[in-house]
Design an enzyme around this catalytic site. Structure first.
Site, mmCIF file in Angstrom:
data_model
loop_
_atom_site.group_PDB
_atom_site.id
_atom_site.type_symbol
_atom_site.label_atom_id
_atom_site.label_comp_id
_atom_site.label_asym_id
_atom_site.label_seq_id
_atom_site.Cartn_x
_atom_site.Cartn_y
_atom_site.Cartn_z
ATOM 1 C CB SER A 98 -8.810 -8.420 0.452
ATOM 2 O OG SER A 98 -8.326 -7.678 1.529
ATOM 3 C CG HIS A 123 -5.041 -11.157 2.369
ATOM 4 N ND1 HIS A 123 -4.318 -10.514 1.390
ATOM 5 C CD2 HIS A 123 -6.041 -10.292 2.697
ATOM 6 C CE1 HIS A 123 -4.852 -9.339 1.131
ATOM 7 N NE2 HIS A 123 -5.898 -9.176 1.919
#
EC number: 3.4.21.92
Length: 201
Positions: A98, A123
């Site tokens: 992330s 993501h």
């Protein structure tokens, strides 16, 4: 309870004890570990600013092992890395997921690395919003703005097209070091130190 090892330095004035992280900070090594939130980000930013003040021309080495966390906290670290004068070399040990993967990718060009069994996950930003419909609409717009911003940052540091980045970040995408290198998140995979890396210039 986490026990932090202590190390002892021999100085002209005698022995001095440091916790291991403070001792490594003297060598311009910063550890970004655990979830990224405002308190942790402030500590990382403070260390980067301190090391810049100590020597603005000497590289900083950031070791990353983090599942990610709050987007804005991650962006505060990212912006500081771009703002300070020293180059920041990033190394993934364990995982960079992330927001942590964005920080990994934003290291100085040619100085972004991963150890051979580390993992990278990218993501799009997410958020859970509850409340009135109007407030939810405002938050959705903000998340979409953050998504565009993050896509542009990855595009800048990887050299990939925006379309490729959007596809890559559409869902949780787990990458091996080889795959992370292929898409431009890191520059190389390191298995051992160079023989002269520990010697003083």
């Amino acid at each position: 309870m986490n026990l932090v090892p202590m190390v002892v330095d021999q100085t002209p004035r005698g022995e001095r004890a440091y916790d291991i992280f403070s001792r490594l900070l003297k060598e311009r090594v910063v550890f970004l570990t655990g979830p990224i939130e405002d308190g942790m980000a402030s500590l990382i930013v403070a260390q980067l600013l301190f090391l810049e003040a100590e020597n603005p021309d000497k590289d900083i080495f950031m070791y990353i092992n983090s599942p990610g966390g709050v987007v804005t906290a991650g962006l505060s670290i990212y912006d500081t890395m771009q703002y300070i004068k020293p180059s920041v070399s990033t190394v993934c040990v364990g995982q960079a997921a992330s927001a942590a993967s964005l920080i990994l990718a934003s290291g100085a060009e040619g100085k972004r690395f991963a150890l051979p069994h580390s993992r990278v996950m990218v993501h799009q930003p997410s958020g859970g919003v509850r409340g009135q419909a109007t407030d939810m609409e405002i938050h959705v717009k903000e998340i979409l703005q953050l998504k565009r911003m993050i896509n542009e940052i990855y595009q800048k540091h990887t050299g990939e097209t925006i379309k490729k980045i959007e596809t890559l970040l559409e869902r949780d995408t787990f990458l091996s070091p080889e795959e992370a290198k292929k898409v431009g998140i890191i520059d190389d995979i390191i298995t051992q130190r160079k023989e002269n890396s520990g010697k003083q210039e």
